[in-house]
Structures are given as structure tokens and as C-alpha cells.
Design a protein around this motif. Sequence first.
Motif, short mmCIF file in Angstrom:
data_model
loop_
_atom_site.label_atom_id
_atom_site.label_comp_id
_atom_site.label_asym_id
_atom_site.label_seq_id
_atom_site.Cartn_x
_atom_site.Cartn_y
_atom_site.Cartn_z
N PRO A 1 0.82 -1.22 0.00
CA PRO A 1 0.00 0.00 0.00
C PRO A 1 0.85 1.26 0.00
O PRO A 1 1.76 1.41 0.82
N GLY A 2 0.58 2.14 -0.94
CA GLY A 2 1.26 3.43 -1.00
C GLY A 2 2.57 3.43 -1.76
O GLY A 2 3.11 4.50 -2.04
N VAL A 3 3.11 2.25 -2.05
CA VAL A 3 4.36 2.16 -2.81
C VAL A 3 4.20 1.07 -3.87
O VAL A 3 3.21 0.34 -3.89
N LYS A 4 5.18 0.96 -4.76
CA LYS A 4 5.09 -0.06 -5.79
C LYS A 4 5.15 -1.46 -5.19
O LYS A 4 5.85 -1.70 -4.20
N ASN A 5 4.43 -2.38 -5.80
CA ASN A 5 4.39 -3.76 -5.32
C ASN A 5 5.79 -4.39 -5.36
O ASN A 5 6.61 -4.08 -6.22
N ASP A 6 6.03 -5.28 -4.42
CA ASP A 6 7.33 -5.94 -4.25
C ASP A 6 7.39 -7.20 -5.11
O ASP A 6 6.60 -8.13 -4.92
#
Length: 355
Positions: free
Chosen positions: A269-274
Motif C-alpha cells: 500500500p502506497g508504494v510499488k508492489n514488491d
Amino acid sequence: MIAFGLALSLSAVAGSAHAGTNGAEVCLLGEGELTVSDLPDGSSVIACNAVGRIVTYDGTGVTVPEPGTAVSVDTLATDGSTHGFTLEVASNGIVSYDLAEAGADTSTAGSDVSDALSNPTRTAGDLSLESDGTDADASDAGAGAEVADVDAAASTGACSDGSYTTADRKEYGTYNWYIGDGGMPGGLSRTDAKWAFYDAIDNITDSYNNCGYSDTVGAKTNFLSETSYEADINTSSQCTDRDGLSTWDAGDLRSGVVATTCSWTWPMPGVKNDLREADVRFNTHDYDFTNKPTSSCSNKYDIRSVGTHEAGHVFGLGHVGSGHENLTMYTNSFLCTTKARTLGKGDVLGLRSIY
């Protein structure tokens, strides 16, 4: 009761998933492959018992992953058309889609999370139809001297085009990858294919270009070993269940598709997926490849050009379309040319925006 029973019957025929009048999930899916309309945004894979089912969209497909996982498919088509999408399953089982293939504008400031796949999946559908040491693709043997790279000829257009798109994924750690089982493109041995793929991946992680851009991209990669596992991509260019290994190989894909990349990520959430895993397959059933295009090259795709394009997807780049033919991430890969081995301005800027 009669009206309620009729509603359930109609849902079963349509294969639908929706909220009932009392707030409970009503989910009756038909047999066979599903579409994004059968399992729409907001559906629950738990209530629908949809994990492991294939969902299709615009000529591609993915296998619904377990909650807390997203899966993306990207295909490189012979006609330059774009086909790909992302299906994300939240930790509570709720489905969402990105049907635009790329263009996510999420922050990149996350961190890598270790992966532990306790029960890797190996099914007959995951395996290439080719046996060890054989390949339908023609060998490079006796092809003659390799022509000079055409980077300089293409540099004017490539170095002035700053277009790019990015997907909602990032390799926060190190992309560890394997060479799969079976035949390789260009009739290469697995050892020679390893070096061809290694060079292609390095083109991305080192942001290789002749536009004067220094390498400020922090993406990292590491080849681990050969494996008896195959890329988790079937003959319809659909992503199957992941097995925990990022595998590069060759085999049969849907006609019209030169190569396919399937990527699995953990939603952040809030950042690019890992990024968890990314598999790449070259279509040697329908097309020929070469690792060294020559002046007599005919109807062959350059392995390292296609590989560089696919590695771009692995590390989060999306496609660019008509008018951007000189960029590596253009939707088509041209025959008998090496220009996509070298990144253009937009390719570099896209990677810099992520890393």
C-alpha cells in the motif's frame, strides 16, 4: 424463497459474483476459463472459490493467486499490439484489476520482503512440450559473422524520445533467476543461453545506452543455476501458478506472441508492489531466433533484443506504442536487428523513475 432461488439460478448461468441484498457475498462461477466480467472488481476469491482459476482479458490470461498476491502478464506480439493486465488479490481476498497494462504512478520508496513459498507448484501444464536438448528453433551454427550493432543508426530517434510507462512493481532486492529445462532459442546450449539472457538482463540493470546517460539505476540481478523447473507460462501465453523460481526458457506460446513475461508481486500500500517472481518464455514453437544477426539474417528475432525488452517488464517497465519505434520497450520487436539491446532516453528515464 422462489424469487431467491431464481436469482441464484440466473447467477449460476451467467457465472457472476456480486453482493447479495443482505450484504453477504453471492458467488456462482461457471466452468472453464473466467473473464474479468465473471470475477469483477470487488469480488472475493474466497467466497467464489476462485484461487487457481484462469481469468482472461484481451487475449491473455492469469491464474488467480492466493490472497495477498498480484500477478501480471505482458506479451510481445508480432503485430505490435499490446496485450496484458494485472489481477491483484488483497489479503482479505478482494479482487482488483489494472487493465491498462502499465502506467502506475505509485511511490517507489518501499523495501524488500523475503519470500518463502512452502509448497511450490509443479504441474504438467507448466512444462514445455520440448525435451532436453531439442528445439524447433533453427541453430545459429554456420550463420557467418555477426553484423555490427545498429545502435548508432538508431540513436538519434532513441535518444530524443523520452516516453515511458511503468507498472506497479519493483525489485527492491536482487532478482535471482534460473535457466529452465528444454531447448533454448537460437538452438543455443543452456550455457550459451545463460550468457545471452544475462547480457539482456544487464542491459536493463546497467541502463546500457549510447545517449550519454550514466548508470544511476540501482536494480540488481544474480544468476543462480540451471533448473528442471519451467517458466510458469502455458501454451496460451497465460500465467499459471508460480513455483517460486524466476525462470527463463523457451517453448510453445500462443501464435502471434514472440515472448511472454509473467510477474508475481506482493501488494505494498502506497508504494510499488514488491516483486516475488518473474518468468520469461520465448516462443520457439512459431518463431526463429538468433544470437548474432548477420547480413543474411531472415525472419529471425534477436535473442538479446527480445530478452532486453522482457527484462524491462521484469524490472517494472511497461510498453510504449506507435511513434516510439526506436525505444526498447516499443510494443514490437523487429526482425534481424539488435537496436533494442541498447536503451533509449525513455527506457532510461523509466528505470530511473522506479530505481
